[in-house]
Design an enzyme around this catalytic site. Structure first.
Site, PDB file in Angstrom:
ATOM      1  N   ARG A 274      -3.987   6.964  -0.116  1.00  0.00           N
ATOM      2  CA  ARG A 274      -4.553   5.627  -0.038  1.00  0.00           C
ATOM      3  C   ARG A 274      -4.388   4.985  -1.411  1.00  0.00           C
ATOM      4  O   ARG A 274      -4.728   5.589  -2.430  1.00  0.00           O
ATOM      5  CB  ARG A 274      -6.044   5.678   0.302  1.00  0.00           C
TER       6      ARG A 274
ATOM      7  N   THR B 182       0.868  -1.168   0.000  1.00  0.00           N
ATOM      8  CA  THR B 182       0.000   0.000   0.000  1.00  0.00           C
ATOM      9  C   THR B 182       0.910   1.224   0.000  1.00  0.00           C
ATOM     10  O   THR B 182       2.121   1.114   0.227  1.00  0.00           O
ATOM     11  CB  THR B 182      -0.924   0.020   1.244  1.00  0.00           C
TER      12      THR B 182
ATOM     13  N   LYS C 201       1.045   4.007   4.287  1.00  0.00           N
ATOM     14  CA  LYS C 201       1.478   3.691   5.660  1.00  0.00           C
ATOM     15  C   LYS C 201       2.820   4.389   5.918  1.00  0.00           C
ATOM     16  O   LYS C 201       2.867   5.608   5.886  1.00  0.00           O
ATOM     17  CB  LYS C 201       1.505   2.176   5.848  1.00  0.00           C
TER      18      LYS C 201
HETATM   19  N1  DSN Z   1      -5.802  -2.160   7.910  1.00  0.00           N
HETATM   20  C1  DSN Z   1      -4.393  -2.337   7.683  1.00  0.00           C
HETATM   21  C2  DSN Z   1      -3.623  -2.291   8.952  1.00  0.00           C
HETATM   22  O1  DSN Z   1      -4.037  -1.594   9.854  1.00  0.00           O
HETATM   23  O2  DSN Z   1      -2.591  -2.941   9.084  1.00  0.00           O
HETATM   24  C3  DSN Z   1      -4.080  -3.538   6.885  1.00  0.00           C
HETATM   25  O3  DSN Z   1      -4.910  -3.607   5.782  1.00  0.00           O
END
Ligand code: DSN
Length: 435
Positions: free
Chosen positions: A236, A227, A230
């Site tokens: 996103r 992704t 993060k």
């Molecule tokens: N929702 C994500 C997380 O918090 O790790 C993974 O998809």
């Protein structure tokens, strides 16, 4: 705006008010869910741009609709930056999110029923790594490995044993709640030995890998998904990377003419998705360039330093941590082994108590959790967002003390009020989205 009519002014005010309320929440509380971050203003601007308006099914130079000359340049830029940042041979930047990215990979290389080996969800794997309630678990045959019960860490010799017995077609590494370094090379070597594909889902640690503070899977791993929002601190979305050539073509698809890259691209579109989200792809390009800057390396190193400092403070207050600490951006608190709790199923209550104090984390299962997933016995927390605010080890120690106090005085909600005040003051010292 001309031609758009007056619209429903009230609805517009409602959404504005709610965005303002969420802004205030993000400014005045400590965002410690390890998968969250504060994207830059430039990333947000690209996300909210008029690129939202354009359809562009297909790939650069091969679109189904007209009017895509600029769009092609944007996607090519994102692809080029993604390949450069990670040293990858092929990048697909169209994937809307992590779950469809993983689905596209499975769809590209596997048939329904084929065997995939991945980490047990209860030990830190992801929903799309074979949960029985997810498309992955319903469509493919998963065999799971776990962490060692004593150390809380992966044990490659046990993983090898399972893999040699089960002979999966794809071996997956990369996790959502694993606080330690992943030996991607060992996973790939095992896949090579068994004639399986190696896949790494690096969603959580992509920023750390980009900055060189976690070993990279890229030099060897067949397929990598991530992704972008993060530790990478983008919009996103997701990306899929692979090698140009399929080392297992003779074994699995002797008649196949397509390269791995072509298989991935056609699994994403038209296999799974329609029009790419070009505003999001532009924002990915922005984030990828930000991640190439020297400041980003410092940022990623600081994430890890902060997580270590936080883990040490928590341990010094007799809060038990899965694997006793962390090597990356996240920490998993084991409430079952924390003396002041010592009961299963308290994760949600503690996460709620922390939120009352202004510290936002998530309840999470711990390996071998006797409690069910909706009422787990752990707390998952991390440092990427706080580090974006500029916080360092000193603040992590303060926050660790506050978390300790909330946990140890869990039965006394009044104690949370003064912590909430301290949190507000700390947040004022490290402002975010004020420009
Ligand atoms: N929702 C994500 C997380 O918090 O790790 C993974 O998809």
């Amino acid at each position: 705006m001309n031609g758009m009519g007056e619209g429903d002014v009230k609805r517009d005010e409602d959404v504005k008010r709610l965005i303002a309320a969420e802004l205030q929440r993000q400014q005045t509380t400590l965002q410690m869910i390890p998968s969250e971050n504060y994207a830059s203003e430039d990333v947000l601007a690209a996300c909210g741009s008029l690129l939202n308006n354009k359809y562009a099914e297909g790939y650069p130079g091969k679109r189904y609709y007209q009017g895509n000359a600029v769009i092609d340049e944007i996607e090519l830029l994102a692809i080029e930056r993604a390949k450069k940042l990670f040293g990858a041979e092929h990048a697909n930047v169209q994937s809307h999110s992590g779950a469809p990215a993983n689905l596209a990979v499975y769809h590209a290389f596997l048939n329904p029923g084929d065997k995939i080996m991945a980490l047990n969800i209860a030990h830190g794997g992801h929903l799309t790594h074979g949960s029985p309630v997810n498309f992955s678990g319903k469509t493919y045959t998963f065999v799971h490995y776990g962490v060692d019960q004593r150390t809380g860490m992966l044990d490659m010799s046990k993983i090898r044993e399972i893999a040699r017995r089960e002979k999966p077609k794809l071996i997956m590494s990369g996790f959502t709640a694993y606080p330690r370094t992943i030996d991607f090379k060992a996973f790939h070597q095992l896949a090579e030995e068994l004639g399986a594909y190696s896949m790494a889902d690096i969603s959580h640690i992509a920023g750390l890998i980009a900055a060189g503070v976690h070993p990279s899977p890229f030099p060897f791993t067949d397929i990598v998904t991530t992704t972008t929002h993060k530790t990478l601190r983008g919009p996103r979305g997701a990306m899929i990377f692979c090698k140009e050539n399929d080392r297992l073509r003779e074994k699995y698809r002797p008649q196949e003419k397509k390269t791995m890259a072509q298989l991935i691209d056609s699994a994403v579109f038209p296999g799974l998705q329609g029009g790419p989200h070009m505003h999001s792809i532009a924002a990915k390009a922005v984030a990828l360039q930000e991640a190439m800057r020297p400041e980003f390396k410092k940022y990623a190193q600081q994430i890890v330093n902060n997580a270590r400092a936080l883990a040490e403070t928590l341990r010094s207050q007799e809060i038990s941590l899965v694997s006793d600490g962390t090597d990356n951006h996240l920490i998993l608190i084991d409430l079952l082994k924390t003396n002041s709790i010592s009961k299963p199923g308290f994760g949600k209550q503690i996460a709620m108590a922390l939120e009352e104090a202004g510290i936002v984390t998530n309840a999470n299962g711990i390996p071998f959790d006797p409690a069910p997933p909706f009422k787990p016995s752990g707390i998952r927390l991390g440092t990427p967002a706080l580090t974006t605010r500029g916080m360092k080890e000193k603040e992590m120690k303060e926050i660790g003390m506050m978390i300790g106090e909330v946990i140890h005085t869990f039965d006394n909600p009044a104690c949370r009020e003064h912590i909430r005040e301290k949190v507000k003051q700390l947040c004022q010292q490290f402002p975010v989205y004020v420009g």
